[in-house]
Motif scaffolding. Structure first.
Motif, mmCIF file in Angstrom:
data_model
loop_
_atom_site.group_PDB
_atom_site.id
_atom_site.type_symbol
_atom_site.label_atom_id
_atom_site.label_comp_id
_atom_site.label_asym_id
_atom_site.label_seq_id
_atom_site.Cartn_x
_atom_site.Cartn_y
_atom_site.Cartn_z
ATOM 1 N N ALA A 29 28.321 6.015 47.866
ATOM 2 C CA ALA A 29 28.503 7.052 46.847
ATOM 3 C C ALA A 29 27.166 7.451 46.248
ATOM 4 O O ALA A 29 26.260 6.625 46.106
ATOM 5 C CB ALA A 29 29.437 6.556 45.747
ATOM 6 N N GLY A 30 27.055 8.732 45.890
ATOM 7 C CA GLY A 30 25.869 9.242 45.229
ATOM 8 C C GLY A 30 26.228 9.906 43.916
ATOM 9 O O GLY A 30 27.391 9.910 43.493
ATOM 10 N N VAL A 31 25.244 10.487 43.264
ATOM 11 C CA VAL A 31 25.459 11.072 41.943
ATOM 12 C C VAL A 31 26.533 12.159 41.972
ATOM 13 O O VAL A 31 27.281 12.329 41.002
ATOM 14 C CB VAL A 31 24.121 11.618 41.380
ATOM 15 N N ASN A 32 26.652 12.896 43.067
ATOM 16 C CA ASN A 32 27.645 13.965 43.149
ATOM 17 C C ASN A 32 29.074 13.447 43.297
ATOM 18 O O ASN A 32 30.024 14.229 43.207
ATOM 19 C CB ASN A 32 27.323 14.898 44.318
ATOM 20 N N ASP A 33 29.210 12.155 43.518
ATOM 21 C CA ASP A 33 30.540 11.559 43.678
ATOM 22 C C ASP A 33 31.062 10.919 42.397
ATOM 23 O O ASP A 33 32.200 10.434 42.366
ATOM 24 C CB ASP A 33 30.514 10.485 44.779
ATOM 25 N N LEU A 34 30.258 10.883 41.357
ATOM 26 C CA LEU A 34 30.612 10.115 40.169
ATOM 27 C C LEU A 34 31.933 10.546 39.550
ATOM 28 O O LEU A 34 32.726 9.702 39.120
ATOM 29 C CB LEU A 34 29.491 10.211 39.131
ATOM 30 N N ASP A 35 32.180 11.831 39.479
ATOM 31 C CA ASP A 35 33.412 12.294 38.844
ATOM 32 C C ASP A 35 34.656 11.802 39.571
ATOM 33 O O ASP A 35 35.718 11.626 38.951
ATOM 34 C CB ASP A 35 33.427 13.819 38.766
ATOM 35 N N HIS A 36 34.544 11.577 40.853
ATOM 36 C CA HIS A 36 35.717 11.118 41.609
ATOM 37 C C HIS A 36 36.126 9.710 41.218
ATOM 38 O O HIS A 36 37.291 9.323 41.399
ATOM 39 C CB HIS A 36 35.423 11.179 43.114
ATOM 40 N N PHE A 37 35.187 8.943 40.696
ATOM 41 C CA PHE A 37 35.514 7.556 40.402
ATOM 42 C C PHE A 37 36.369 7.399 39.151
ATOM 43 O O PHE A 37 36.876 6.311 38.879
ATOM 44 C CB PHE A 37 34.241 6.712 40.331
ATOM 45 N N MET A 43 43.340 4.660 39.284
ATOM 46 C CA MET A 43 44.390 4.285 40.235
ATOM 47 C C MET A 43 44.332 2.803 40.558
ATOM 48 O O MET A 43 45.351 2.137 40.738
ATOM 49 C CB MET A 43 44.240 5.114 41.517
ATOM 50 N N ALA A 44 43.102 2.265 40.598
ATOM 51 C CA ALA A 44 42.939 0.845 40.914
ATOM 52 C C ALA A 44 43.144 -0.052 39.700
ATOM 53 O O ALA A 44 43.227 -1.275 39.839
ATOM 54 C CB ALA A 44 41.548 0.604 41.497
ATOM 55 N N GLY A 45 43.220 0.547 38.505
ATOM 56 C CA GLY A 45 43.399 -0.238 37.297
ATOM 57 C C GLY A 45 42.166 -1.026 36.901
ATOM 58 O O GLY A 45 42.267 -2.108 36.320
ATOM 59 N N ALA A 46 40.986 -0.481 37.226
ATOM 60 C CA ALA A 46 39.725 -1.170 36.901
ATOM 61 C C ALA A 46 38.776 -0.171 36.267
ATOM 62 O O ALA A 46 38.683 0.970 36.709
ATOM 63 C CB ALA A 46 39.101 -1.757 38.158
ATOM 64 N N PRO A 47 38.050 -0.558 35.222
ATOM 65 C CA PRO A 47 37.127 0.379 34.569
ATOM 66 C C PRO A 47 35.903 0.659 35.439
ATOM 67 O O PRO A 47 35.486 -0.184 36.236
ATOM 68 C CB PRO A 47 36.727 -0.358 33.294
ATOM 69 N N PHE A 48 35.353 1.836 35.296
ATOM 70 C CA PHE A 48 34.096 2.192 35.950
ATOM 71 C C PHE A 48 33.004 1.987 34.915
ATOM 72 O O PHE A 48 32.686 2.873 34.131
ATOM 73 C CB PHE A 48 34.157 3.639 36.435
ATOM 74 N N GLU A 49 32.446 0.785 34.903
ATOM 75 C CA GLU A 49 31.542 0.375 33.836
ATOM 76 C C GLU A 49 30.299 1.260 33.760
ATOM 77 O O GLU A 49 29.789 1.742 34.779
ATOM 78 C CB GLU A 49 31.099 -1.080 34.022
ATOM 79 N N LYS A 50 29.816 1.436 32.546
ATOM 80 C CA LYS A 50 28.652 2.294 32.316
ATOM 81 C C LYS A 50 27.429 1.846 33.110
ATOM 82 O O LYS A 50 26.741 2.697 33.707
ATOM 83 C CB LYS A 50 28.326 2.340 30.817
ATOM 84 N N PRO A 51 27.097 0.540 33.148
ATOM 85 C CA PRO A 51 25.917 0.138 33.932
ATOM 86 C C PRO A 51 26.034 0.516 35.404
ATOM 87 O O PRO A 51 25.037 0.889 36.035
ATOM 88 C CB PRO A 51 25.864 -1.379 33.747
ATOM 89 N N LEU A 52 27.237 0.425 35.955
ATOM 90 C CA LEU A 52 27.432 0.787 37.353
ATOM 91 C C LEU A 52 27.303 2.290 37.538
ATOM 92 O O LEU A 52 26.662 2.762 38.487
ATOM 93 C CB LEU A 52 28.786 0.296 37.854
ATOM 94 N N ARG A 53 27.895 3.051 36.633
ATOM 95 C CA ARG A 53 27.779 4.514 36.697
ATOM 96 C C ARG A 53 26.307 4.924 36.647
ATOM 97 O O ARG A 53 25.861 5.785 37.415
ATOM 98 C CB ARG A 53 28.555 5.155 35.543
ATOM 99 N N GLU A 54 25.553 4.318 35.742
ATOM 100 C CA GLU A 54 24.134 4.651 35.616
ATOM 101 C C GLU A 54 23.365 4.251 36.877
ATOM 102 O O GLU A 54 22.457 4.979 37.313
ATOM 103 C CB GLU A 54 23.548 3.961 34.385
#
Length: 249
Positions: A29-37, A43-54
């Motif tokens: 995944a790259g920066v253009n894919d972030l919104d999809h997460f 759906m997976a019931g897991a947070p997309f943590e800020k450090p990972l997003r960054e």
């Protein structure tokens, strides 16, 4: 770690993608894919943590994994990653920072429909921090703390989230995502990959088909393969672990 699998597991393949279901490629995944997460992690019931997003946004997620794939062997990965952990412990920082170097964030990219699935995996930060707290309370040496964080980060990883859109269900997208994650981590010397699943119908069969063992309710992942003592990871209430060990180790 030779043969066809080793040839396919390159940094270029990770960036450009492996063919999966018809018209689908599995890639980093790259920066253009972030919104999809947002929908993937919901759906997976897991947070997309800020450090990972960054880390994804800055191109830093999985830099250690890419170094290992670029060199073509697990030793290069260890050389990239091993110095990171002792330094963080000395600074009193969370292993999360170093574990982002080992984060694998994959998308299933359909030629016509865009991102139809995704997977997030990285070493279990909460488990490492829990053991650090216990060890510190018991007066453990800095060397022991470093060994614990290094072991967690270099030999054990957890699938945090995996999801496939409704339109892509019934294809090989989900199995391809988890297959590539397993192959990459095992190629780079990891000994165990695991995750937690809720009691959703069909999930046990899915992970069994993917080559994982689904443990009984409340059954822990045993960490004796990394440590001399009787350390275990227990699932949360209502969850079961799925686990696979690296037969080459």
């Amino acid at each position: 770690m030779g043969g066809k699998t080793a040839v396919e597991l390159t940094e270029r393949k990770l960036l450009n993608g492996w063919a999966s279901a018809p018209r689908v490629r599995i890639r980093q995944a790259g920066v253009n894919d972030l919104d999809h997460f947002e929908w993937i992690t919901d759906m997976a019931g897991a947070p997309f943590e800020k450090p990972l997003r960054e880390a994804v946004a800055e191109g830093l997620a999985g830099v250690g994994l890419r170094a290992g794939l670029r060199a073509g062997n697990y030793r290069a990965y260890w050389e990239q990653m091993a110095p990171r952990f002792p330094g963080l412990i000395k600074q009193g920082l969370s292993p999360l920072m170093a574990y982002m170097d080992a984060a694998l964030v994959l998308v299933a990219d359909h030629r016509d429909h865009g991102v139809v699935g995704g997977l997030i995996a990285y070493p279990p930060v909460n488990v490492a921090e829990s053991y650090i707290g216990i060890l510190e309370a018991n007066g453990a040496t800095s060397e022991t703390l470093q060994k614990t964080v290094l072991g967690m980060g270099m030999f054990l990883t957890r699938i945090k989230a995996i999801a496939v859109s409704e339109q892509a269900r019934g294809s090989t997208v989900g199995s391809s995502l988890i297959k590539r994650a397993r192959q990459i981590y095992f190629h780079l010397g990891y000994r165990t990959i695991y995750g937690a699943m809720p009691p959703t119908p069909g999930l046990e069969q899915f992970y069994n088909r993917a080559g994982f063992t689904v443990l009984d309710p409340d059954e822990p992942v045993d960490l004796r393969f990394m440590f001399d003592d009787d350390r275990k990871i227990f699932p949360d209430a209502g969850e079961r672990f799925f686990v696979r060990h690296n037969s080459l180790q």
